[in-house]
Design a protein around this motif. Structure first.
Motif, PDB file in Angstrom:
ATOM      1  N   ILE A   8       0.721  -1.159  -0.110  1.00 25.64           N
ATOM      2  CA  ILE A   8       0.098   0.024   0.042  1.00 25.64           C
ATOM      3  C   ILE A   8       0.765   1.124  -0.088  1.00 25.64           C
ATOM      4  O   ILE A   8       1.919   1.384   0.742  1.00 25.64           O
ATOM      5  N   THR A   9       0.693   2.199  -1.010  1.00 28.96           N
ATOM      6  CA  THR A   9       1.553   3.469  -0.891  1.00 28.96           C
ATOM      7  C   THR A   9       0.355   4.649  -0.576  1.00 28.96           C
ATOM      8  O   THR A   9      -0.697   4.970  -1.099  1.00 28.96           O
TER       9      THR A   9
ATOM     10  N   ARG B  75       8.218   2.355   5.145  1.00 30.53           N
ATOM     11  CA  ARG B  75       8.993   3.428   4.711  1.00 30.53           C
ATOM     12  C   ARG B  75       8.326   4.576   4.414  1.00 30.53           C
ATOM     13  O   ARG B  75       7.307   4.665   3.798  1.00 30.53           O
ATOM     14  N   SER B  76       8.751   5.647   5.152  1.00 36.89           N
ATOM     15  CA  SER B  76       8.317   6.859   4.930  1.00 36.89           C
ATOM     16  C   SER B  76       9.065   7.960   4.502  1.00 36.89           C
ATOM     17  O   SER B  76      10.604   7.642   4.735  1.00 36.89           O
ATOM     18  N   ASN B  77       8.738   8.980   3.692  1.00 36.86           N
ATOM     19  CA  ASN B  77       9.560  10.000   3.176  1.00 36.86           C
ATOM     20  C   ASN B  77       8.945  11.360   3.275  1.00 36.86           C
ATOM     21  O   ASN B  77       7.567  11.461   2.646  1.00 36.86           O
TER      22      ASN B  77
ATOM     23  N   ARG C   8       4.001   0.467   2.457  1.00 37.43           N
ATOM     24  CA  ARG C   8       3.863  -0.399   3.386  1.00 37.43           C
ATOM     25  C   ARG C   8       3.890  -1.886   2.787  1.00 37.43           C
ATOM     26  O   ARG C   8       3.087  -1.910   1.805  1.00 37.43           O
ATOM     27  N   ASP C   9       4.829  -2.432   3.237  1.00 38.89           N
ATOM     28  CA  ASP C   9       4.928  -4.001   2.493  1.00 38.89           C
ATOM     29  C   ASP C   9       4.245  -4.754   3.526  1.00 38.89           C
ATOM     30  O   ASP C   9       4.739  -4.843   4.671  1.00 38.89           O
TER      31      ASP C   9
ATOM     32  N   ARG D 263      -3.516  -9.916   3.602  1.00 45.49           N
ATOM     33  CA  ARG D 263      -4.377  -9.195   2.888  1.00 45.49           C
ATOM     34  C   ARG D 263      -4.517  -7.667   3.313  1.00 45.49           C
ATOM     35  O   ARG D 263      -4.893  -7.557   4.422  1.00 45.49           O
ATOM     36  N   PRO D 264      -3.830  -6.670   2.630  1.00 49.29           N
ATOM     37  CA  PRO D 264      -3.916  -5.302   3.225  1.00 49.29           C
ATOM     38  C   PRO D 264      -5.326  -4.533   3.064  1.00 49.29           C
ATOM     39  O   PRO D 264      -6.263  -5.106   2.371  1.00 49.29           O
TER      40      PRO D 264
END
Length: 102
Positions: A46-47, A82-84, A94-95, A101-102
């Protein structure tokens, strides 16, 4: 097994033909294998991207990043986060673990 060795010593042409037959069958079977070289694999990801034009990275982090990360961290099955935060933009990836199941 010893009997086969005796036959092959006495009849070398038979041994050669036996080996050639096994090789031809092996090549034929290898060509018929249905293994995908590039199987279709989908990674659960998910991005999250938000924009706040003109905001400084520190503002993005305190106003947006922390709140979104707190909300998303309650989801189970996250493998990597991971965030930026940069000027005017926040992006988070998010991996999830395989099978989640996301």
């Amino acid at each position: 097994m010893q009997k086969l060795a005796e036959i092959c010593v006495r009849r070398p042409v038979f041994a050669t033909m036996l080996i050639m037959t096994l090789m031809v069958l092996g090549v034929f079977s290898y060509n018929r294998l249905t293994v995908e070289r590039f199987p279709r694999v989908e990674f659960p990801t998910i991005t999250v991207t938000t924009r706040l034009p003109g905001a400084a990275p520190q503002e993005i982090e305190t106003e947006i990043t922390d709140k979104i990360e707190e909300a998303v961290n309650t989801i189970s099955g996250i493998d990597e986060l991971r965030s930026n935060s940069s000027e005017g933009v926040f992006a988070s990836l998010r991996d999830f673990r395989a099978g989640a199941r996301p």
